[in-house]
Design a protein around this motif. Sequence first.
Motif, PDB file in Angstrom:
ATOM      1  N   LEU A 355      -5.897  -2.242   0.537  1.00 34.95           N
ATOM      2  CA  LEU A 355      -5.469  -0.935   1.040  1.00 34.95           C
ATOM      3  C   LEU A 355      -4.018  -0.666   0.661  1.00 34.95           C
ATOM      4  O   LEU A 355      -3.664   0.447   0.230  1.00 34.95           O
ATOM      5  CB  LEU A 355      -5.638  -0.873   2.553  1.00 34.95           C
ATOM      6  N   GLU A 356      -3.173  -1.677   0.800  1.00 35.03           N
ATOM      7  CA  GLU A 356      -1.762  -1.529   0.430  1.00 35.03           C
ATOM      8  C   GLU A 356      -1.616  -1.285  -1.066  1.00 35.03           C
ATOM      9  O   GLU A 356      -0.786  -0.475  -1.498  1.00 35.03           O
ATOM     10  CB  GLU A 356      -0.990  -2.780   0.858  1.00 35.03           C
ATOM     11  N   TYR A 357      -2.434  -1.973  -1.847  1.00 37.17           N
ATOM     12  CA  TYR A 357      -2.399  -1.778  -3.288  1.00 37.17           C
ATOM     13  C   TYR A 357      -2.904  -0.382  -3.659  1.00 37.17           C
ATOM     14  O   TYR A 357      -2.362   0.279  -4.550  1.00 37.17           O
ATOM     15  CB  TYR A 357      -3.240  -2.847  -3.979  1.00 37.17           C
ATOM     16  N   ALA A 358      -3.925   0.102  -2.948  1.00 34.27           N
ATOM     17  CA  ALA A 358      -4.440   1.448  -3.188  1.00 34.27           C
ATOM     18  C   ALA A 358      -3.353   2.493  -2.935  1.00 34.27           C
ATOM     19  O   ALA A 358      -3.180   3.434  -3.721  1.00 34.27           O
ATOM     20  CB  ALA A 358      -5.652   1.715  -2.296  1.00 34.27           C
ATOM     21  N   LEU A 359      -2.606   2.330  -1.860  1.00 30.68           N
ATOM     22  CA  LEU A 359      -1.518   3.266  -1.558  1.00 30.68           C
ATOM     23  C   LEU A 359      -0.423   3.202  -2.622  1.00 30.68           C
ATOM     24  O   LEU A 359       0.175   4.217  -2.985  1.00 30.68           O
ATOM     25  CB  LEU A 359      -0.938   2.965  -0.174  1.00 30.68           C
ATOM     26  N   HIS A 360      -0.170   2.013  -3.135  1.00 30.60           N
ATOM     27  CA  HIS A 360       0.811   1.849  -4.219  1.00 30.60           C
ATOM     28  C   HIS A 360       0.370   2.642  -5.451  1.00 30.60           C
ATOM     29  O   HIS A 360       1.182   3.372  -6.058  1.00 30.60           O
ATOM     30  CB  HIS A 360       0.953   0.367  -4.563  1.00 30.60           C
ATOM     31  N   LEU A 361      -0.902   2.529  -5.835  1.00 28.70           N
ATOM     32  CA  LEU A 361      -1.402   3.267  -6.990  1.00 28.70           C
ATOM     33  C   LEU A 361      -1.367   4.775  -6.736  1.00 28.70           C
ATOM     34  O   LEU A 361      -1.049   5.562  -7.639  1.00 28.70           O
ATOM     35  CB  LEU A 361      -2.833   2.831  -7.315  1.00 28.70           C
ATOM     36  N   TYR A 362      -1.683   5.168  -5.518  1.00 28.74           N
ATOM     37  CA  TYR A 362      -1.677   6.586  -5.159  1.00 28.74           C
ATOM     38  C   TYR A 362      -0.265   7.163  -5.278  1.00 28.74           C
ATOM     39  O   TYR A 362      -0.068   8.261  -5.828  1.00 28.74           O
ATOM     40  CB  TYR A 362      -2.200   6.745  -3.737  1.00 28.74           C
ATOM     41  N   GLU A 363       0.713   6.426  -4.787  1.00 26.04           N
ATOM     42  CA  GLU A 363       2.103   6.889  -4.862  1.00 26.04           C
ATOM     43  C   GLU A 363       2.580   6.966  -6.311  1.00 26.04           C
ATOM     44  O   GLU A 363       3.296   7.900  -6.687  1.00 26.04           O
ATOM     45  CB  GLU A 363       3.003   5.965  -4.040  1.00 26.04           C
ATOM     46  N   GLN A 364       2.185   5.980  -7.123  1.00 26.83           N
ATOM     47  CA  GLN A 364       2.544   6.009  -8.540  1.00 26.83           C
ATOM     48  C   GLN A 364       1.977   7.251  -9.212  1.00 26.83           C
ATOM     49  O   GLN A 364       2.666   7.931  -9.982  1.00 26.83           O
ATOM     50  CB  GLN A 364       2.004   4.756  -9.242  1.00 26.83           C
ATOM     51  N   GLU A 365       0.710   7.548  -8.933  1.00 24.87           N
ATOM     52  CA  GLU A 365       0.060   8.705  -9.527  1.00 24.87           C
ATOM     53  C   GLU A 365       0.712  10.001  -9.056  1.00 24.87           C
ATOM     54  O   GLU A 365       0.893  10.943  -9.835  1.00 24.87           O
ATOM     55  CB  GLU A 365      -1.430   8.698  -9.164  1.00 24.87           C
ATOM     56  N   SER A 366       1.097  10.054  -7.780  1.00 25.24           N
ATOM     57  CA  SER A 366       1.748  11.252  -7.236  1.00 25.24           C
ATOM     58  C   SER A 366       3.082  11.499  -7.919  1.00 25.24           C
ATOM     59  O   SER A 366       3.412  12.642  -8.275  1.00 25.24           O
ATOM     60  CB  SER A 366       1.949  11.097  -5.724  1.00 25.24           C
ATOM     61  N   ARG A 367       3.874  10.434  -8.114  1.00 26.07           N
ATOM     62  CA  ARG A 367       5.174  10.580  -8.784  1.00 26.07           C
ATOM     63  C   ARG A 367       4.994  11.049 -10.223  1.00 26.07           C
ATOM     64  O   ARG A 367       5.746  11.888 -10.720  1.00 26.07           O
ATOM     65  CB  ARG A 367       5.946   9.259  -8.743  1.00 26.07           C
ATOM     66  N   LEU A 368       3.974  10.496 -10.906  1.00 24.21           N
ATOM     67  CA  LEU A 368       3.709  10.890 -12.280  1.00 24.21           C
ATOM     68  C   LEU A 368       3.325  12.374 -12.354  1.00 24.21           C
ATOM     69  O   LEU A 368       3.825  13.120 -13.213  1.00 24.21           O
ATOM     70  CB  LEU A 368       2.584  10.041 -12.856  1.00 24.21           C
ATOM     71  N   ASN A 369       2.476  12.838 -11.435  1.00 32.31           N
ATOM     72  CA  ASN A 369       2.064  14.228 -11.431  1.00 32.31           C
ATOM     73  C   ASN A 369       3.236  15.160 -11.129  1.00 32.31           C
ATOM     74  O   ASN A 369       3.335  16.262 -11.686  1.00 32.31           O
ATOM     75  CB  ASN A 369       0.949  14.445 -10.414  1.00 32.31           C
ATOM     76  N   ASN A 370       4.143  14.715 -10.235  1.00 24.12           N
ATOM     77  CA  ASN A 370       5.312  15.552  -9.894  1.00 24.12           C
ATOM     78  C   ASN A 370       6.247  15.689 -11.097  1.00 24.12           C
ATOM     79  O   ASN A 370       6.834  16.752 -11.308  1.00 24.12           O
ATOM     80  CB  ASN A 370       6.059  14.929  -8.712  1.00 24.12           C
ATOM     81  N   ARG A 371       6.391  14.616 -11.867  1.00 27.82           N
ATOM     82  CA  ARG A 371       7.259  14.674 -13.053  1.00 27.82           C
ATOM     83  C   ARG A 371       6.684  15.608 -14.112  1.00 27.82           C
ATOM     84  O   ARG A 371       7.406  16.251 -14.864  1.00 27.82           O
ATOM     85  CB  ARG A 371       7.459  13.281 -13.636  1.00 27.82           C
ATOM     86  N   MET A 372       5.340  15.651 -14.173  1.00 27.58           N
ATOM     87  CA  MET A 372       4.686  16.469 -15.197  1.00 27.58           C
ATOM     88  C   MET A 372       4.572  17.923 -14.778  1.00 27.58           C
ATOM     89  O   MET A 372       4.297  18.789 -15.624  1.00 27.58           O
ATOM     90  CB  MET A 372       3.293  15.905 -15.490  1.00 27.58           C
ATOM     91  N   ALA A 373       4.769  18.196 -13.474  1.00 30.78           N
ATOM     92  CA  ALA A 373       4.600  19.575 -12.970  1.00 30.78           C
ATOM     93  C   ALA A 373       5.734  20.478 -13.463  1.00 30.78           C
ATOM     94  O   ALA A 373       6.850  20.044 -13.691  1.00 30.78           O
ATOM     95  CB  ALA A 373       4.576  19.539 -11.443  1.00 30.78           C
TER      96      ALA A 373
END
Length: 373
Positions: A355-373
Amino acid sequence: MPDPVLGVLTVYKNDQKFIEWEERQFFQKLTAAGCHLGLEVVVLTPEDVDYRKAEVHAQTFQPSKSKWIRKWIPLPPLIYDRFRYHAGGRVLQLRQFRQSFPDLIYLSRPLADKWTVYKKLYQNAEIRPHLPLTTTYTSKEDLFRTLKSSRVVYLKPIRGTGGRGIYKIEKFDRNRYILSERDLQHRIVKPVKLTEGQIVSRLEKINISSNFVIQQGIDIHLNDKRVHDFRLLMQKNGEGKWEVTGCAGRIGPKGSITSNLHGGGKAVALQELLNRRFNDNAQVSSLRHQMVRFSHQVVRDLEREFGRLCELALDLAIDREGKLWLFEVNSKPSREVFSRIGDRDTYWKAVRRPLEYALHLYEQESRLNNRMA
């Protein structure tokens, strides 16, 4: 990105859409742990999916009411694969799911069968000395050729798990062998003495084929003749880094050729079992460090080959001379061994880490999407 929801991908045990009891218990604990971490956990199978709408009739557990409910939801952005690959034709359902939804965030990729994993690890010169000699079964000649160099061999299903359907063949005298086995229901079958011809007839009757590997036997018997090994659990933490979550010993029941807990094995604390084997504190400490270093080597090697992984359980053994061996790698591990030895802290850590690892991947993906926005 949508709110964090983790979909636990599994398979129905039968046509009545029944999930294995042990897995359901684990999923309930995942749900409870997810509540504390702010991550909703739902359970799904490929059969629950509406592929046209990208929606799923998921199951979710309500801890406050101690019951499961179903609800239609969009496919979760995070997928934790607990699909057991011995599930026969249902593996095609998994392939269809992954091919249909490649953009979901998968915590791990499927690991290959025993033979493919062995061949990959064998290429690593540091890992190779710790692997029992293994080959595929293509004919009786393969078996008896291996028995010339190793007095004991094991026949294991390439995709089997949990110690089911394993055969042990031990050379007894010039032309006789002892055949021992664990059947598909984990039952211990009484050993029998057979000639070479009788061995061949027996294997033909049970349809041994290239779906089996032949593995060199390693002496892992304790003084009371029971077999033992060690289950070491490697998991990624909330920073995406590999860590040893825990390690415990397993001792098989009397007359068993395996130590698996499902087959009646007993869980024992790592230190207790090592002290029982080696009455030397310095050696025990050295072995513990060696097990940790070696396990990191194995997971790094496999992840380079197969892609992102979330957790791996290594079945390790130490022979009478103190040499470390790797028997198997399991990408869908149970945590039960830690509960059995009374180590609740390690057990719950093993539940939380995906679960902790899933949240880590989710946060990474969110940061990547924000940079691309």
